[in-house]
Design a protein around this motif. Structure first.
Motif, PDB file in Angstrom:
ATOM      1  N   ALA A   1       0.835  -1.207   0.000  1.00 37.83           N
ATOM      2  CA  ALA A   1       0.000   0.000   0.000  1.00 37.83           C
ATOM      3  C   ALA A   1       0.868   1.255   0.000  1.00 37.83           C
TER       4      ALA A   1
ATOM      5  N   TYR B   1       1.076   3.979  -3.030  1.00 39.07           N
ATOM      6  CA  TYR B   1       0.803   5.396  -2.793  1.00 39.07           C
ATOM      7  C   TYR B   1       1.945   6.259  -3.320  1.00 39.07           C
TER       8      TYR B   1
ATOM      9  N   ALA C   1      -4.406   8.406   3.962  1.00 42.72           N
ATOM     10  CA  ALA C   1      -4.907   7.588   2.854  1.00 42.72           C
ATOM     11  C   ALA C   1      -4.754   6.096   3.164  1.00 42.72           C
ATOM     12  N   ILE C   2      -3.613   5.702   3.701  1.00 40.18           N
ATOM     13  CA  ILE C   2      -3.383   4.293   4.015  1.00 40.18           C
ATOM     14  C   ILE C   2      -4.314   3.833   5.129  1.00 40.18           C
TER      15      ILE C   2
ATOM     16  N   THR D   1      -7.225   4.993   5.717  1.00 42.65           N
ATOM     17  CA  THR D   1      -8.562   4.906   5.123  1.00 42.65           C
ATOM     18  C   THR D   1      -8.694   3.603   4.333  1.00 42.65           C
ATOM     19  N   LEU D   2      -7.682   3.275   3.550  1.00 42.98           N
ATOM     20  CA  LEU D   2      -7.674   2.051   2.756  1.00 42.98           C
ATOM     21  C   LEU D   2      -7.601   0.814   3.638  1.00 42.98           C
ATOM     22  N   MET D   3      -6.843   0.911   4.710  1.00 41.45           N
ATOM     23  CA  MET D   3      -6.597  -0.239   5.584  1.00 41.45           C
ATOM     24  C   MET D   3      -6.904   0.121   7.039  1.00 41.45           C
TER      25      MET D   3
ATOM     26  N   CYS E   1      -5.040  -1.613   9.911  1.00 39.44           N
ATOM     27  CA  CYS E   1      -3.573  -1.591   9.865  1.00 39.44           C
ATOM     28  C   CYS E   1      -3.005  -1.430  11.276  1.00 39.44           C
TER      29      CYS E   1
END
Length: 81
Positions: free
Chosen positions: A13, A17, A35-36, A38-40, A43
């Motif tokens: 990821a 990015y 952003a990361i 939000t995506l994961m 995490c």
């Protein structure tokens, strides 16, 4: 037809990015971490770990980095290329 979803690692990821920001003037660490996350959302990496992964990927791909993540010691943001 089957749908196969491959799990994405946090390392992949961060790499994706950084590659997506290649034509930008610089990569914002604060925006990248947002952003990361939000995506994961699950995490488990700390912000510091994400910052280090993003910085390493940026170096490999020649992308300038703005270390603009607010830290506990209130260090001023810095831009590195």
């Amino acid at each position: 037809m089957t749908n196969d979803f491959h799990s994405i690692t946090v390392e992949r990821a961060t790499e994706a990015y950084v590659l997506s920001r290649g034509k930008a003037r610089f990569l914002s660490i604060a925006k990248a971490i947002r952003a990361i996350r939000t995506l994961m959302p699950a995490c488990k990496a700390s912000d510091r770990q994400l910052e280090e992964m993003l910085a390493a990927a940026s170096i490999v791909h020649g992308v300038a980095v703005a270390f603009d993540k607010t830290t506990a010691d209130s260090v001023a943001p810095q831009l590195h290329s």
